[in-house]
Design a protein around this motif. Structure first.
Motif, PDB file in Angstrom:
ATOM      1  N   TRP A  21      84.223  83.020 -40.255  1.00 47.72           N
ATOM      2  CA  TRP A  21      83.254  83.726 -41.093  1.00 47.72           C
ATOM      3  C   TRP A  21      81.832  83.454 -40.604  1.00 47.72           C
ATOM      4  O   TRP A  21      81.009  84.363 -40.542  1.00 47.72           O
ATOM      5  N   GLN A  22      81.564  82.219 -40.257  1.00 50.08           N
ATOM      6  CA  GLN A  22      80.226  81.845 -39.834  1.00 50.08           C
ATOM      7  C   GLN A  22      79.907  82.354 -38.422  1.00 50.08           C
ATOM      8  O   GLN A  22      78.820  82.871 -38.166  1.00 50.08           O
ATOM      9  N   ARG A  23      80.859  82.244 -37.513  1.00 50.32           N
ATOM     10  CA  ARG A  23      80.579  82.502 -36.108  1.00 50.32           C
ATOM     11  C   ARG A  23      81.121  83.826 -35.589  1.00 50.32           C
ATOM     12  O   ARG A  23      80.682  84.313 -34.542  1.00 50.32           O
ATOM     13  N   GLY A  24      82.078  84.427 -36.285  1.00 51.26           N
ATOM     14  CA  GLY A  24      82.722  85.624 -35.793  1.00 51.26           C
ATOM     15  C   GLY A  24      83.894  85.282 -34.894  1.00 51.26           C
ATOM     16  O   GLY A  24      83.965  84.170 -34.344  1.00 51.26           O
ATOM     17  N   TYR A  25      84.797  86.228 -34.736  1.00 53.26           N
ATOM     18  CA  TYR A  25      86.011  85.966 -33.958  1.00 53.26           C
ATOM     19  C   TYR A  25      85.697  85.588 -32.507  1.00 53.26           C
ATOM     20  O   TYR A  25      86.207  84.592 -31.984  1.00 53.26           O
ATOM     21  N   ALA A  26      84.850  86.384 -31.853  1.00 49.75           N
ATOM     22  CA  ALA A  26      84.612  86.196 -30.419  1.00 49.75           C
ATOM     23  C   ALA A  26      84.003  84.831 -30.105  1.00 49.75           C
ATOM     24  O   ALA A  26      84.300  84.230 -29.069  1.00 49.75           O
ATOM     25  N   ASP A  27      83.139  84.329 -30.976  1.00 51.33           N
ATOM     26  CA  ASP A  27      82.431  83.075 -30.714  1.00 51.33           C
ATOM     27  C   ASP A  27      83.126  81.863 -31.317  1.00 51.33           C
ATOM     28  O   ASP A  27      82.563  80.760 -31.311  1.00 51.33           O
ATOM     29  N   THR A  28      84.312  82.062 -31.839  1.00 48.80           N
ATOM     30  CA  THR A  28      85.081  80.943 -32.387  1.00 48.80           C
ATOM     31  C   THR A  28      86.105  80.495 -31.350  1.00 48.80           C
ATOM     32  O   THR A  28      87.039  81.229 -31.032  1.00 48.80           O
ATOM     33  N   SER A  29      85.915  79.313 -30.832  1.00 51.51           N
ATOM     34  CA  SER A  29      86.818  78.778 -29.810  1.00 51.51           C
ATOM     35  C   SER A  29      87.875  77.888 -30.452  1.00 51.51           C
ATOM     36  O   SER A  29      87.749  77.451 -31.597  1.00 51.51           O
ATOM     37  N   LEU A  30      88.906  77.596 -29.684  1.00 52.61           N
ATOM     38  CA  LEU A  30      89.931  76.670 -30.168  1.00 52.61           C
ATOM     39  C   LEU A  30      89.348  75.287 -30.394  1.00 52.61           C
ATOM     40  O   LEU A  30      89.775  74.568 -31.303  1.00 52.61           O
ATOM     41  N   LEU A 106      83.562  88.253 -44.310  1.00 53.08           N
ATOM     42  CA  LEU A 106      84.424  88.085 -43.139  1.00 53.08           C
ATOM     43  C   LEU A 106      85.038  89.415 -42.721  1.00 53.08           C
ATOM     44  O   LEU A 106      85.164  89.705 -41.528  1.00 53.08           O
ATOM     45  N   LEU A 107      85.412  90.236 -43.680  1.00 56.30           N
ATOM     46  CA  LEU A 107      86.044  91.509 -43.362  1.00 56.30           C
ATOM     47  C   LEU A 107      85.045  92.463 -42.706  1.00 56.30           C
ATOM     48  O   LEU A 107      85.357  93.105 -41.693  1.00 56.30           O
ATOM     49  N   ALA A 108      83.843  92.544 -43.268  1.00 58.27           N
ATOM     50  CA  ALA A 108      82.825  93.423 -42.687  1.00 58.27           C
ATOM     51  C   ALA A 108      82.444  92.956 -41.289  1.00 58.27           C
ATOM     52  O   ALA A 108      82.301  93.760 -40.361  1.00 58.27           O
ATOM     53  N   GLN A 109      82.288  91.648 -41.137  1.00 55.78           N
ATOM     54  CA  GLN A 109      81.948  91.096 -39.829  1.00 55.78           C
ATOM     55  C   GLN A 109      83.030  91.406 -38.803  1.00 55.78           C
ATOM     56  O   GLN A 109      82.740  91.774 -37.658  1.00 55.78           O
ATOM     57  N   SER A 110      84.277  91.285 -39.227  1.00 57.23           N
ATOM     58  CA  SER A 110      85.394  91.551 -38.321  1.00 57.23           C
ATOM     59  C   SER A 110      85.445  93.021 -37.930  1.00 57.23           C
ATOM     60  O   SER A 110      85.768  93.370 -36.789  1.00 57.23           O
ATOM     61  N   ALA A 111      85.122  93.899 -38.883  1.00 52.67           N
ATOM     62  CA  ALA A 111      85.116  95.333 -38.592  1.00 52.67           C
ATOM     63  C   ALA A 111      84.057  95.677 -37.541  1.00 52.67           C
ATOM     64  O   ALA A 111      84.293  96.508 -36.655  1.00 52.67           O
ATOM     65  N   ARG A 122      92.985  94.181 -34.951  1.00 51.57           N
ATOM     66  CA  ARG A 122      92.142  95.316 -35.320  1.00 51.57           C
ATOM     67  C   ARG A 122      92.833  96.173 -36.379  1.00 51.57           C
ATOM     68  O   ARG A 122      92.217  96.586 -37.372  1.00 51.57           O
ATOM     69  N   SER A 123      94.110  96.403 -36.196  1.00 50.33           N
ATOM     70  CA  SER A 123      94.871  97.178 -37.185  1.00 50.33           C
ATOM     71  C   SER A 123      94.946  96.445 -38.517  1.00 50.33           C
ATOM     72  O   SER A 123      94.926  97.064 -39.584  1.00 50.33           O
TER      73      SER A 123
END
Length: 202
Positions: A21-30, A106-111, A122-123
């Protein structure tokens, strides 16, 4: 007991959700997920199946948490769709004002990051947005009203809600967000009146 997991899975999902939620999917590392949850890569994969599946689980956790609140709002005035939508917007504003969680949604950010998501994820995001629209559409249902107009209105309400989250993430002050919902409420009331009299524009 041998083989028993020594951590709270639900708490791990909650903490991972906060990172996404804070960083977004792309910037969240393992590594970030591991630091937040206290789990090593092996445990993350063994428990959740990887970053994508953990992210989808976090999306479901988010949707369940706030979906319940939206459902209560949308069903709070079964004979007055306009007031139900007002309650829906109020839940959104309350969430955006909550400093204990990250800004936005989180949902809007992911969209907005759909291009970076795995097709299955994505689906999943699209399905959650569709579910939100269906909930709003159910609250708008009025016998004899123009069905197409109510469909359009449900899409409009969801669009406003998601836009509020994006504006909040960008630092828009809460009073300005409240002004948006006041105008949206007027639009909804006018559109409902038109739909109920058969004068909705096409």
């Amino acid at each position: 007991m041998a083989g028993r997991k020594q951590f709270d899975v639900d708490e791990a999902v909650r903490r991972a959700m906060a990172v996404f939620w804070q960083r977004g999917y792309a910037d969240t590392s393992l590594d970030l997920l591991g630091a937040a949850t206290g789990l090593g890569r092996g445990s993350l994969y063994g428990t959740f199946g990887g970053k994508d599946s953990l992210f989808r689980r976090c999306l479901d956790r988010y949707a369940a948490t706030y979906g319940d609140r939206y459902d209560r709002a949308l069903t709070s005035h079964p004979d007055d769709p306009g007031r139900a939508i007002e309650a829906f917007f109020d839940v959104t504003l309350d969430r955006l004002a909550d400093r204990s969680v990250p800004d936005g949604c989180l949902l809007a950010q992911s969209a907005t990051q759909s291009a970076t998501l795995h097709p299955e994820t994505r689906s999943h995001v699209q399905a959650l947005l569709a579910d939100q629209r269906a909930r709003v559409r159910a609250a708008l249902t009025t016998p004899g009203a123009d069905s197409r107009a109510l469909d359009d209105l449900a899409t409009y309400v969801v669009a406003v809600t998601q836009s509020l989250a994006v504006l909040s993430r960008a630092g828009t002050p809460l009073p300005d967000l409240r002004a948006v919902t006041r105008l949206a409420r007027t639009t909804v009331s006018t559109a409902l009146a038109q739909a109920n009299t058969g004068h909705a524009t096409t």
